[in-house]
Design an enzyme around this catalytic site. Structure first.
Site, short mmCIF file in Angstrom:
data_model
loop_
_atom_site.label_atom_id
_atom_site.label_comp_id
_atom_site.label_asym_id
_atom_site.label_seq_id
_atom_site.Cartn_x
_atom_site.Cartn_y
_atom_site.Cartn_z
N CYS A 1 -1.13 -2.88 -0.33
CA CYS A 1 -1.43 -1.88 -1.34
C CYS A 1 -2.60 -2.31 -2.21
CB CYS A 1 -0.21 -1.64 -2.23
SG CYS A 1 1.27 -1.18 -1.31
N ARG B 1 -0.40 3.04 -2.36
CA ARG B 1 0.58 2.46 -1.45
C ARG B 1 0.20 2.62 0.02
NH1 ARG B 1 6.72 4.21 0.12
NH2 ARG B 1 7.35 2.18 0.96
N ASN C 1 1.39 -5.76 -4.36
CA ASN C 1 0.54 -5.74 -3.19
C ASN C 1 0.96 -6.91 -2.32
OD1 ASN C 1 -1.60 -5.71 -1.31
ND2 ASN C 1 -2.93 -6.89 -2.67
N GLY C 2 1.33 -6.64 -1.07
CA GLY C 2 1.72 -7.71 -0.16
C GLY C 2 3.12 -7.58 0.33
#
Length: 509
Positions: free
Chosen positions: A2, A45, A70-71
């Protein structure tokens, strides 16, 4: 997975919205925003885990705390296994981070196993921002007396703010009250000292340990509710990852997609074909011409936010590969990190590192610098097309296993090739000629290196390097015509930005 933006203090909501729009490519599937007095969270997203229910910002049942991430957090199921019924609102791995920090405080970030950049805020104005120890996932920030702003990429920031942008350090967390605090190192302290071998030979127990650690790391990174593929260069590292992933995929009754890129007669395409045939993958080739590479060059420099010639050379084919792979999958595994763990680079076998302690120190140094070099290229070229790259060799457990090995075992002596111990651990998994194939740099093996070097000579040939303008103050002096070309391309797009961590000097072989 993201793109995120977070702001704390006297933020400008319109500026935050603009920043989020600039990282839309990182997460084209969904958008979420939260504005509270004194804090703002934004999320673009890429839907991979809990596709239908993982909308962010995520919150707890009482709507007291929110998170964007994010991740991926690979141990999220273990972390949330003991939570009471009704606490979890989704199956998202990011929610594990939310509840861990809510229950145990900021120090709980150290329990997260994965690649991540997260930002949290609560209704009282408290907040937390953290980045994974290896720096696999990017994070940048600006901090002053009135506002602190974070984003996933340099490009996110308004042009007027770019001169103040810095890379947020890996393995650190930030809170409004305490500022920046380090919670973990890229290389754990217990494997920093060089370990001495009691024998100059390894046995089957050691090989089993190495193989099991690699297999476990690949399995963790196949966690997904959408399709997972592998970038397959035909080199040792990506071939091992692909062989393991193919077995895992076959166990589900599916076929692994693999992707390779190169010029028509490149060594990588030929080797990747053989690996794919051996493991039975659904193989896709991106065959590129010199014109394709030239057309992608300017975009690659823009995308990776860097001008290191080695990164640019590998980024151009990587970008073309990601564009095609993103049409078929949302996640790819890569072989990044194996050279840093097992001494795969040529310069690591020179007289400078003949002493085992020196070699071990070089491996630690190279791992600690990855976040501003290869990992930056890997993240940007894939996420530019909404494709997430995962690096099994940088799994925390595998890093510990590999760096506990005596450095003598990684030296290219007695007829051993580079990464001999990794090769022996996977005897039988690949054809012999592929298992023992010598290393080629990705930009060279794909055929891109030769084309781009010729293009550099054509564009800046005959330049008097004594008259070359120097790079930004945080950069090293320019050294070559090729580097000059990439710097000029970079400067045209990022004039005024000071990407501190992304412009660290690099060692030449």
């Amino acid at each position: 997975m993201c793109g995120i933006v977070a702001a704390f203090g006297r933020f400008d909501a319109a500026s935050c919205e603009r920043m989020l729009d600039r990282v839309r490519h990182r997460g084209p599937d969904d958008k979420g925003v939260l504005a509270l007095p004194g804090a703002w969270l934004g999320h673009q997203r890429l839907s991979i885990i809990d596709v239908m229910g993982g909308h962010q910002p995520l919150t707890d049942a009482g709507e007291t705390t929110w998170i964007v991430g994010n991740g991926e957090i690979y141990n999220h199921e273990r972390l949330t296994a003991g939570l009471p019924d009704g606490v979890l609102q989704t199956k998202s791995d990011t929610e594990a981070a939310l509840h861990m920090v809510m229950r145990e405080g900021p120090a709980a970030v150290a329990k997260l196993n994965g690649m991540f950049a997260i930002a949290m805020v609560d209704a009282t104005g408290g907040g937390l921002v953290a980045r994974d120890p290896m720096g696999v996932k990017p994070l940048y920030w600006i901090a002053d007396d009135e506002v602190t702003v974070f984003a996933s990429e340099l490009r996110a920031f308004d042009e007027a703010d770019r001169p103040r942008v810095e890379a947020f350090p890996p393995g650190c967390l930030w809170t409004p009250a305490a500022g920046v605090v380090r919670y973990a190192d890229a290389v754990p302290v217990e494997v920093r000292p060089a370990r001495r071998a009691q024998t100059d030979l390894w046995d089957n127990v050691v090989l089993d340990e190495v193989r099991d650690a690699v297999i476990a790391a690949v399995r963790r990174r196949m966690m997904s509710d959408v399709g997972v593929g592998v970038f397959l260069s035909g080199g040792l590292d990506s071939a091992i990852v692909a062989a393991i992933a193919a077995q895992e995929t076959a166990a589900k009754g599916e076929v692994l997609p693999t992707f390779a890129v190169g010029t028509p007669e490149s060594a990588d395409l030929a080797a990747a074909r053989k690996v794919a045939a051996h493991i039975g993958s659904d193989h896709h080739e991106v065959v590129v011409t010199a014109r394709d590479l030239e057309d992608a060059l300017d975009e690659a420099v823009t995308v990776i936010e860097h001008f290191d010639p080695r990164l640019v050379r590998s980024s151009v084919p990587n970008l073309l590969l990601a564009r095609e792979a993103s049409k078929k999958v949302k996640v790819v595994l890569t072989g990044e990190g194996a050279d840093e763990l097992f001494a795969g680079y040529t310069h690591q076998h020179t007289d400078e590192f003949a002493d085992p302690d020196a070699l071990h120190g070089e491996l630690v140094r190279s791992l600690e610098q990855l976040h501003g070099l290869n990992l930056q290229r890997c993240d940007r070229t894939t996420m530019h097309y909404g494709l997430e790259a995962r690096e099994p060799f940088l799994d925390s457990a595998l890093v510990r296993t590999a760096l506990r090995l005596p450095p003598e075992w990684k030296q290219r002596t007695g007829g051993r090739p580079e990464k001999a111990i990794l090769r022996e651990a996977f005897v039988g998994w690949l054809p012999e000629e592929l298992l023992w194939r010598g290393k080629e740099q990705f930009g060279d093996g794909s055929g891109a290196g030769t084309v781009l070097a010729a293009l550099a000579a054509e564009r800046v040939g005959g330049a008097d390097l004594d008259d070359v303008p120097q790079a930004p103050p945080d950069c090293w002096p320019l050294r070559s015509e090729e580097e000059l070309m990439y710097y000029e391309l970079w400067a045209q797009r990022f004039a005024g930005i000071r990407p501190l961590a992304t412009l660290e000097p690099f060692a030449t072989a």
